[in-house]
Each structure stands twice: as structure tokens, then as C-alpha cells.
Design a protein around this motif. Structure first.
Motif, PDB file in Angstrom:
ATOM      1  N   ARG A 178       0.828  -1.206   0.000  1.00 43.42           N
ATOM      2  CA  ARG A 178       0.000   0.000   0.000  1.00 43.42           C
ATOM      3  C   ARG A 178       0.864   1.258   0.000  1.00 43.42           C
ATOM      4  NH1 ARG A 178      -4.890   1.292   4.314  1.00 43.42           N
ATOM      5  NH2 ARG A 178      -5.545   3.269   3.345  1.00 43.42           N
ATOM      6  N   GLN A 179       1.978   1.237   0.727  1.00 42.91           N
ATOM      7  CA  GLN A 179       2.866   2.396   0.739  1.00 42.91           C
ATOM      8  C   GLN A 179       3.542   2.612  -0.609  1.00 42.91           C
ATOM      9  OE1 GLN A 179       5.141   1.003   4.211  1.00 42.91           O
ATOM     10  NE2 GLN A 179       4.607   2.921   5.248  1.00 42.91           N
ATOM     11  N   ILE A 180       3.784   1.528  -1.319  1.00 42.80           N
ATOM     12  CA  ILE A 180       4.432   1.651  -2.635  1.00 42.80           C
ATOM     13  C   ILE A 180       3.446   2.099  -3.697  1.00 42.80           C
ATOM     14  CG2 ILE A 180       5.530   0.268  -4.465  1.00 42.80           C
ATOM     15  CD1 ILE A 180       6.926  -1.328  -2.335  1.00 42.80           C
ATOM     16  N   ASP A 181       2.155   1.833  -3.494  1.00 44.32           N
ATOM     17  CA  ASP A 181       1.133   2.137  -4.500  1.00 44.32           C
ATOM     18  C   ASP A 181       0.786   3.620  -4.496  1.00 44.32           C
ATOM     19  OD1 ASP A 181      -0.689   1.856  -6.486  1.00 44.32           O
ATOM     20  OD2 ASP A 181      -2.169   0.741  -5.305  1.00 44.32           O
ATOM     21  N   CYS A 182       1.772   4.430  -4.881  1.00 45.31           N
ATOM     22  CA  CYS A 182       1.576   5.878  -4.952  1.00 45.31           C
ATOM     23  C   CYS A 182       2.638   6.455  -5.882  1.00 45.31           C
ATOM     24  CB  CYS A 182       1.671   6.515  -3.556  1.00 45.31           C
ATOM     25  SG  CYS A 182       3.266   6.277  -2.763  1.00 45.31           S
ATOM     26  N   THR A 183       2.545   7.751  -6.143  1.00 43.97           N
ATOM     27  CA  THR A 183       3.511   8.384  -7.041  1.00 43.97           C
ATOM     28  C   THR A 183       4.927   8.283  -6.491  1.00 43.97           C
ATOM     29  OG1 THR A 183       1.825   9.934  -7.814  1.00 43.97           O
ATOM     30  CG2 THR A 183       4.116  10.519  -8.222  1.00 43.97           C
ATOM     31  N   ALA A 184       5.055   8.475  -5.174  1.00 47.53           N
ATOM     32  CA  ALA A 184       6.381   8.359  -4.565  1.00 47.53           C
ATOM     33  C   ALA A 184       6.936   6.944  -4.730  1.00 47.53           C
ATOM     34  CB  ALA A 184       6.308   8.731  -3.087  1.00 47.53           C
ATOM     35  N   GLY A 185       6.064   5.950  -4.647  1.00 48.58           N
ATOM     36  CA  GLY A 185       6.500   4.577  -4.845  1.00 48.58           C
ATOM     37  C   GLY A 185       6.990   4.338  -6.253  1.00 48.58           C
ATOM     38  N   ALA A 186       6.300   4.924  -7.237  1.00 46.85           N
ATOM     39  CA  ALA A 186       6.736   4.793  -8.634  1.00 46.85           C
ATOM     40  C   ALA A 186       8.115   5.417  -8.829  1.00 46.85           C
ATOM     41  CB  ALA A 186       5.712   5.438  -9.562  1.00 46.85           C
ATOM     42  N   LEU A 187       8.322   6.593  -8.213  1.00 42.94           N
ATOM     43  CA  LEU A 187       9.624   7.262  -8.320  1.00 42.94           C
ATOM     44  C   LEU A 187      10.715   6.438  -7.640  1.00 42.94           C
ATOM     45  CD1 LEU A 187       8.570  10.965  -7.644  1.00 42.94           C
ATOM     46  CD2 LEU A 187       9.196   9.939  -9.834  1.00 42.94           C
ATOM     47  N   LEU A 188      10.359   5.820  -6.509  1.00 44.25           N
ATOM     48  CA  LEU A 188      11.320   4.977  -5.807  1.00 44.25           C
ATOM     49  C   LEU A 188      11.752   3.799  -6.671  1.00 44.25           C
ATOM     50  CD1 LEU A 188      12.806   3.962  -3.229  1.00 44.25           C
ATOM     51  CD2 LEU A 188      10.666   2.814  -2.603  1.00 44.25           C
ATOM     52  N   LEU A 189      10.797   3.085  -7.243  1.00 48.84           N
ATOM     53  CA  LEU A 189      11.114   1.925  -8.067  1.00 48.84           C
ATOM     54  C   LEU A 189      11.887   2.329  -9.316  1.00 48.84           C
ATOM     55  CD1 LEU A 189       7.754  -0.060  -7.803  1.00 48.84           C
ATOM     56  CD2 LEU A 189       9.865  -0.421  -6.510  1.00 48.84           C
ATOM     57  N   ASP A 190      11.504   3.460  -9.912  1.00 46.35           N
ATOM     58  CA  ASP A 190      12.207   3.932 -11.100  1.00 46.35           C
ATOM     59  C   ASP A 190      13.650   4.295 -10.769  1.00 46.35           C
ATOM     60  OD1 ASP A 190      11.997   4.827 -13.993  1.00 46.35           O
ATOM     61  OD2 ASP A 190      12.650   6.699 -13.050  1.00 46.35           O
ATOM     62  N   GLY A 191      13.868   4.938  -9.618  1.00 51.72           N
ATOM     63  CA  GLY A 191      15.228   5.272  -9.212  1.00 51.72           C
ATOM     64  C   GLY A 191      16.076   4.037  -8.969  1.00 51.72           C
TER      65      GLY A 191
END
Length: 292
Positions: free
Chosen positions: A180-193
């Protein structure tokens, strides 16, 4: 017969320069001598019980060994070039005792003087072709020195990038973000980084294969111990509801598969899945894989 001996010495020098080129400047960075020495030292160190203390010396010791072997073969190769023509094709300074020494010893001495660019002048070539060859050896010696410095300056930034990714994954593993914490815009940026950093490390393993044989120290700085957790984060991203998070999860998964393929092809040779390759990578570095 003299020319055959000189050609054999020149061939030894050419083989050394070829290995140096393939180790430092070829796109695949797949030098034969450096790879052989580092693999042999790594396997030898893995046999010792004090694994972490011993394995930690493999990378630096292997680099010193390879550079020493390059220098030795260059010196011996040029000495063999001079040897058949010593002393007749050379002039000795007045009062020098060099002419009374064995020809092979004089040849090695002259080669050492030239490769170190000292130019003492007590032994100088007389024949025209030798007057051209001797300065060429000094040029090779200078090239060997600058190549060694550039090798050191290139390998340690690659190690830093790998360790930064390992520490970042260790911190994420400790905090263990939920799906749930990853399912957000910040999570997308984290995974992309993370995907970007994994790609950089994958390129480093291709361009600087010798970096594999450097021990990373504590678990938090060991990519072998933490890279498996990146796959866990990628799966959580792929299971998210937001499309940008799923896309970032797919990209990270692809980057990890690419990294696993490079590790397996060049070092581990398991022929297994990415998960199995990362487990083998952790075992080869004396680590336990990150929890899923």
C-alpha cells in the motif's frame, strides 16, 4: 637466428599490450590475464575459513599482481629483443663495467632503464633500428604507468555506485514498505530510481568485470546480500493498482533480470532464473540472500 629471438621478444610485448588493451579499453573489458589472475585468486581465497578477511584482499591484490605481470613481461620481452644484439650493437660509456657482464643481464638492465624512462646513458644503441626501438619502450612504460592509474581511478567509482545501491536496498529492507505504501507516485519514483541504479551497476559489471572480485565489507554495503530485496519491491510494484507504479515495477524487474544475466554469463554460470542467480551471487560472496 638473432632476428627470430628478437621477434619472439617483440611478440611477448605485443601480447602484453593486447591484454592491457582488452582489460582497460576494449568495450567488453575482457582481458585474458587479468580475468585469469582474479578468478584464480578468488577461488583460492574462497577455500580459506577466514573468508571475509581473506576475500577482502582479492581485488586489490589481483590488480597489483596483474600490473606487476604486465610490467615484468614488457621488461623481459624488450630484453629478449636486445639480447641477441648485445654487446655488438651497443655503445658502453667509458669506465663502465657493464660490458663485462653477461649479455642477458645487460639486456634486462637496459630494458628496465628504458621502461622506467630513466635514460642513464651508460648503454646506448648504435644501430639505427635499435635507436628507434629503445625510445618506443620508454613510451610503452609511460603508457603502462598511466593505464594503471586510470584503472584504479575507474574501478573505485564503480565500487562506490554498487555499495550505494546496496546500502539503499538495506535501508529499504529495514523499513520494509508495504504494498500500500508503494502504490503511490512516490512509490513509482522509488522503483524507477532503483531501476536506474541497477542498470548502472549492470553496466559497471560489464565495463569493469574485475569489480566483481572486490569484497564489499559489512552486509549493509554488500549488494550480494541485498539485491534480492529489489526483486521483492519490484513484485510489489507490479501488483499495485496505479499504472505508473506497475510500469516502474516492470522496469525494475527487467533491470534485475538483465543484471542477473550479466552476473550469470560472466561469473556464476548457473543457467538458472534471476532469483537463483542472485542466491548464487550471495553464496559466492559469503552472504545470505535478502529475504523475500
Amino acid at each position: 637466428m638473432k632476428w627470430l629471438v628478437s621477434l619472439a621478444g617483440a611478440g611477448l610485448v605485443v601480447l602484453t599490450l593486447r591484454d592491457l588493451f582488452h582489460t582497460l579499453w576494449h568495450p567488453t573489458r575482457h582481458g585474458g590475464l587479468s580475468r585469469l589472475v582474479m578468478t584464480a585468486l578468488w577461488r583460492l581465497a574462497r577455500r580459506f575459513r577466514a573468508q571475509r578477511r581473506v576475500v577482502g584482499l582479492v581485488g586489490p591484490l589481483a590488480m597489483v599482481t596483474v600490473v606487476g605481470m604486465w610490467a615484468l613481461t614488457v621488461v623481459l620481452g624488450w630484453a629478449v629483443v636486445y639480447w641477441p644484439h648485445m654487446p655488438g650493437a651497443f655503445t658502453f660509456s667509458p669506465g663502465s663495467q657493464a660490458a663485462q657482464e653477461p649479455a642477458l643481464l645487460d639486456s634486462v638492465y637496459l630494458s628496465l632503464v628504458m621502461v622506467a624512462t630513466l635514460g642513464l646513458g651508460d648503454i646506448t644503441p648504435d644501430e639505427g633500428w635499435l635507436r628507434l626501438v629503445s625510445p618506443l619502450e620508454a613510451l610503452v612504460g609511460f603508457t603502462l604507468l598511466t593505464a594503471t592509474v586510470s584503472w584504479v581511478l575507474e574501478i573505485y567509482p564503480a565500487l562506490t555506485r554498487r555499495r550505494v545501491l546496496a546500502v539503499r536496498l538495506a535501508l529499504l529492507r529495514d523499513s520494509d514498505p508495504t504494498p500500500r505504501q508503494i502504490d503511490c507516485t512516490a512509490g513509482a519514483l522509488l522503483l524507477d530510481g532503483l531501476a536506474t541504479e541497477v542498470v548502472r551497476v549492470r553496466i559497471d559489471f560489464t565495463q569493469y568485470a574485475e569489480a566483481y572480485y572486490f569484497h564489499d565489507g559489512e552486509d549493509h554495503s554488500s549488494l550480494a546480500a541485498t539485491v534480492g530485496y529489489a526483486a521483492t519491491l519490484a513484485r510489489r510494484g507490479q501488483a499495485a493498482r496505479r499504472p505508473e507504479v506497475r510500469l516502474a515495477g516492470d522496469v525494475l524487474t527487467g533491470a534485475l533480470k538483465d543484471l542477473a544475466a550479466v552476473l550469470d554469463q560472466r561469473f556464476l554460470h548457473t543457467g538458472g532464473t534471476a532469483t537463483e542467480v542472485f542466491a548464487a551471487y550471495a553464496a559466492d560472496h559469503g552472504r545470505s540472500p535478502a529475504r523475500s
